[in-house]
Design a protein around this motif. Structure first.
Motif, PDB file in Angstrom:
ATOM      1  N   GLU A  95      -5.467   4.362  11.038  1.00 36.83           N
ATOM      2  CA  GLU A  95      -4.291   3.508  10.897  1.00 36.83           C
ATOM      3  C   GLU A  95      -3.443   3.504  12.163  1.00 36.83           C
ATOM      4  O   GLU A  95      -2.911   2.469  12.575  1.00 36.83           O
ATOM      5  CB  GLU A  95      -3.451   3.998   9.713  1.00 36.83           C
ATOM      6  N   THR A  96      -3.308   4.684  12.775  1.00 33.31           N
ATOM      7  CA  THR A  96      -2.461   4.845  13.958  1.00 33.31           C
ATOM      8  C   THR A  96      -3.219   5.681  14.981  1.00 33.31           C
ATOM      9  O   THR A  96      -3.900   6.644  14.618  1.00 33.31           O
ATOM     10  CB  THR A  96      -1.141   5.538  13.583  1.00 33.31           C
TER      11      THR A  96
ATOM     12  N   PHE B 140      -6.185  -4.091  14.800  1.00 33.83           N
ATOM     13  CA  PHE B 140      -4.935  -3.334  14.845  1.00 33.83           C
ATOM     14  C   PHE B 140      -3.779  -4.206  15.332  1.00 33.83           C
ATOM     15  O   PHE B 140      -3.975  -5.288  15.889  1.00 33.83           O
ATOM     16  CB  PHE B 140      -5.086  -2.122  15.775  1.00 33.83           C
ATOM     17  N   ASN B 141      -2.586  -3.688  15.117  1.00 32.15           N
ATOM     18  CA  ASN B 141      -1.393  -4.332  15.668  1.00 32.15           C
ATOM     19  C   ASN B 141      -1.398  -4.207  17.185  1.00 32.15           C
ATOM     20  O   ASN B 141      -2.266  -3.559  17.773  1.00 32.15           O
ATOM     21  CB  ASN B 141      -0.131  -3.720  15.065  1.00 32.15           C
TER      22      ASN B 141
ATOM     23  N   VAL C 279       0.465   1.426  16.162  1.00 28.97           N
ATOM     24  CA  VAL C 279       0.932   1.851  14.833  1.00 28.97           C
ATOM     25  C   VAL C 279       0.565   0.760  13.839  1.00 28.97           C
ATOM     26  O   VAL C 279       1.108  -0.343  13.883  1.00 28.97           O
ATOM     27  CB  VAL C 279       2.452   2.112  14.810  1.00 28.97           C
ATOM     28  N   GLY C 280      -0.373   1.062  12.953  1.00 27.98           N
ATOM     29  CA  GLY C 280      -0.709   0.142  11.870  1.00 27.98           C
ATOM     30  C   GLY C 280      -1.830  -0.818  12.201  1.00 27.98           C
ATOM     31  O   GLY C 280      -2.031  -1.214  13.353  1.00 27.98           O
ATOM     32  N   THR C 281      -2.552  -1.182  11.151  1.00 29.49           N
ATOM     33  CA  THR C 281      -3.592  -2.208  11.254  1.00 29.49           C
ATOM     34  C   THR C 281      -3.014  -3.553  10.810  1.00 29.49           C
ATOM     35  O   THR C 281      -1.943  -3.610  10.197  1.00 29.49           O
ATOM     36  CB  THR C 281      -4.800  -1.848  10.378  1.00 29.49           C
ATOM     37  N   ARG C 282      -3.741  -4.598  11.083  1.00 27.34           N
ATOM     38  CA  ARG C 282      -3.297  -5.914  10.648  1.00 27.34           C
ATOM     39  C   ARG C 282      -3.452  -6.044   9.131  1.00 27.34           C
ATOM     40  O   ARG C 282      -4.234  -5.324   8.501  1.00 27.34           O
ATOM     41  CB  ARG C 282      -4.107  -7.010  11.358  1.00 27.34           C
ATOM     42  N   SER C 283      -2.710  -6.968   8.552  1.00 24.19           N
ATOM     43  CA  SER C 283      -2.736  -7.136   7.093  1.00 24.19           C
ATOM     44  C   SER C 283      -4.108  -7.559   6.589  1.00 24.19           C
ATOM     45  O   SER C 283      -4.437  -7.357   5.417  1.00 24.19           O
ATOM     46  CB  SER C 283      -1.679  -8.163   6.675  1.00 24.19           C
TER      47      SER C 283
ATOM     48  N   PRO D 152      -4.030   6.073   6.903  1.00 25.44           N
ATOM     49  CA  PRO D 152      -2.920   5.309   6.311  1.00 25.44           C
ATOM     50  C   PRO D 152      -1.839   6.167   5.659  1.00 25.44           C
ATOM     51  O   PRO D 152      -0.701   5.716   5.516  1.00 25.44           O
ATOM     52  CB  PRO D 152      -3.622   4.423   5.272  1.00 25.44           C
TER      53      PRO D 152
ATOM     54  N   SER E  61      -0.509   8.666   7.049  1.00 25.03           N
ATOM     55  CA  SER E  61       0.151   9.316   8.194  1.00 25.03           C
ATOM     56  C   SER E  61      -0.309  10.756   8.374  1.00 25.03           C
ATOM     57  O   SER E  61       0.404  11.577   8.960  1.00 25.03           O
ATOM     58  CB  SER E  61       1.691   9.273   8.039  1.00 25.03           C
TER      59      SER E  61
END
Length: 233
Positions: A26-27, A50-51, A72-76, A120, A122
């Motif tokens: 996820e990150t 990813f973002n 930080v974070g994946t795409r929706s 996801p 964290s």
């Protein structure tokens, strides 16, 4: 690293992958250490899973620079299954070999560190772990191998032959002068006879002309080719 030799001053591509160990990534934060006396950074692009990437860099010493890539974070639209792989694409780097590199195999140019991998929830499952640099040219893999084979660049192409200068533009044609012949003087119209003149002509011509026929020719000169009137009585 590149699968084929490069020329000094040539740009090449380096792909960075993650082994997630069965976890969904996820990150992440990845560090790339490179020899700035032999390589230079050109550009990068992140994976579409990813973002956007937070990019940074700092000079570690006179010969080494550390590039940092944080996400930080994946795409929706990214599923957990898509973010779990043994070779998950993270980013693509564009680097350039220094123009002054000699023809040789240069080792120790590049290293990679997985500073942080988190799922996801964290939860970190990788921290400060040296990555592996695969060198197809040598068949070796190591934390700081990063070999690059540089070959002699071909001689520059000869400049194309000079083309002859274009012809000068055509000057406008001189104006045409039309010389017209002098106008033809108008022909003298045939003279009209009055009633008294006709009576005189009849009396004069009666002894010489057949009865009932009288032809009146012009009484004035005519031009050659000029038309005139003949009157019959």
């Amino acid at each position: 690293m590149p699968w084929s030799p490069v020329y000094a001053g040539e740009a090449f591509t380096v792909d960075v992958y993650a082994h997630t160990g069965g976890f969904a990534l996820e990150t992440y934060e990845v560090w790339v250490d490179m020899r700035t006396d032999m390589l230079s950074y050109v550009s990068h692009v992140g994976s579409s899973l990813f973002n956007g990437i937070l990019f940074g860099g700092r000079q570690r010493n006179t010969t080494h620079t550390r590039l940092t890539f944080s996400v930080v974070g994946t795409r929706s639209t990214t599923s957990s299954a898509q973010a779990t792989a043994t070779a998950l694409p993270l980013l693509r780097l564009r680097l350039c070999a220094a123009a002054g590199l000699g023809v040789d195999r240069h080792d120790g140019l590049l290293g990679v560190i997985a500073q942080l991998f988190a799922n996801p929830g964290s939860n970190s499952f990788v921290a400060s772990d040296a990555g592996v640099v695969l060198d197809p040219t040598t068949g070796l893999a190591g934390a700081a191998q990063g070999s690059l084979e540089v070959v002699l660049a071909p001689p520059p192409l000869a400049p194309p032959p000079l083309l002859p200068p274009p012809p000068p533009p055509l000057s406008p044609p001189p104006p045409f002068w039309w010389w017209l012949p002098p106008p033809t003087p108008p022909s003298t119209p045939p003279m009209l006879y009055s009633a008294a003149q006709l009576a005189t002509v009849r009396e004069t011509a009666r002894p010489h002309a057949p009865a009932g026929v009288l032809v009146m020719m012009p009484t004035s000169p005519v031009y050659a080719g000029d038309a005139f009137t003949v009157t019959g009585r």
